[in-house]
Design an enzyme around this catalytic site. Sequence first.
Site, mmCIF file in Angstrom:
data_model
loop_
_atom_site.group_PDB
_atom_site.id
_atom_site.type_symbol
_atom_site.label_atom_id
_atom_site.label_comp_id
_atom_site.label_asym_id
_atom_site.label_seq_id
_atom_site.Cartn_x
_atom_site.Cartn_y
_atom_site.Cartn_z
ATOM 1 N N ASP A 188 5.025 -8.143 -1.724
ATOM 2 C CA ASP A 188 3.957 -7.185 -1.495
ATOM 3 C C ASP A 188 4.076 -6.685 -0.061
ATOM 4 O O ASP A 188 5.007 -7.045 0.663
ATOM 5 C CB ASP A 188 2.592 -7.852 -1.695
ATOM 6 C CG ASP A 188 2.393 -8.315 -3.134
ATOM 7 O OD1 ASP A 188 3.077 -7.794 -4.028
ATOM 8 O OD2 ASP A 188 1.548 -9.205 -3.337
ATOM 9 N N LYS B 256 1.038 -2.489 -3.395
ATOM 10 C CA LYS B 256 0.377 -1.186 -3.439
ATOM 11 C C LYS B 256 1.208 -0.177 -2.658
ATOM 12 O O LYS B 256 1.692 -0.443 -1.572
ATOM 13 C CB LYS B 256 -1.019 -1.288 -2.822
ATOM 14 C CG LYS B 256 -1.813 0.012 -2.899
ATOM 15 C CD LYS B 256 -3.222 -0.181 -2.373
ATOM 16 C CE LYS B 256 -4.024 1.108 -2.453
ATOM 17 N NZ LYS B 256 -5.408 0.948 -1.950
ATOM 18 N N MET C 204 -10.209 -9.893 1.171
ATOM 19 C CA MET C 204 -10.125 -8.586 0.508
ATOM 20 C C MET C 204 -11.514 -7.988 0.278
ATOM 21 O O MET C 204 -11.784 -7.420 -0.779
ATOM 22 C CB MET C 204 -9.370 -8.714 -0.818
ATOM 23 C CG MET C 204 -7.971 -9.288 -0.669
ATOM 24 S SD MET C 204 -7.196 -9.724 -2.243
ATOM 25 C CE MET C 204 -8.167 -11.166 -2.714
#
Length: 273
Positions: free
Chosen positions: A45, A66, A181
């Site tokens: 990631d 992402k 998060m």
Amino acid sequence: MSGTDFGTEPDAGTVYLVGSGPGDPELLTCKARRLLEQADFVLHDKLPGPKIIDLLPDDRRKDVGKRAHGDRTPQSEINELLVQHARDGQSVVRLKGGDSFVFGRGGEEAEYLAAHGIPFEVVPAVTSAVAAPAVAGIPVTHRDHASSVSFVTGHEDPTKPESTVNWAALADTGGTIVVLMGVTRLPDYTDALLEAGMPAETPVALVERATWPNQQVATGTLETIVDARDSVGIEPPAITVIGDVAGTRESVVEFLANESAAGASDSATSTRE
């Protein structure tokens, strides 16, 4: 589905579920660094941080995190890639930020690999849930302030019909709450804690990109932290620390020798009253 459904793949390579720590390459474990150097392929990631990702040769890695415009690699696709590369006989590292078993989906990937007969090994790491507050001068436990700590996700599975986090119960614990998060939903859970009776003057800190060169810290109270977040410009990824321990930063930050944390303190905005 269990591992016996497929049996162990006789010629499969091993998948290593590796945590990278908060982002500073010097906080990689010796084992993690060795596996990254030896791996045939790495699926990562963006959370491991740019300095760690730069250690990986372009032809031996794939970004499955992402990407631009909010696109994400579905977890189902990541699972299949792990199995595919392992079945090709490769040594595969699945690299996650922090510790892969602390809100890192490492458990899901381990179950999938076992169900498909792929041998795997878990490589624990320094979790960002503890490291991020620490480099900002905040202990998650303290004899004078907190004898317990709760780790909470601020970004639950969007398919859930409602939140499974009991904020009212957390407000009653009297310990430290660490939210991972949770930048975007900060107003939601601070309001929930206030409604549950947590004092408005409870210290809160946000630590963005802990140990990265562009680390930032914002401090405030349960009532003012949203404004502090916006004033400093805190963005994901960041850790939220809620509780009296967050207030100890003020007494140590002037002498805090962590290079990135000391730099971040210059841009931090305190809105405590």
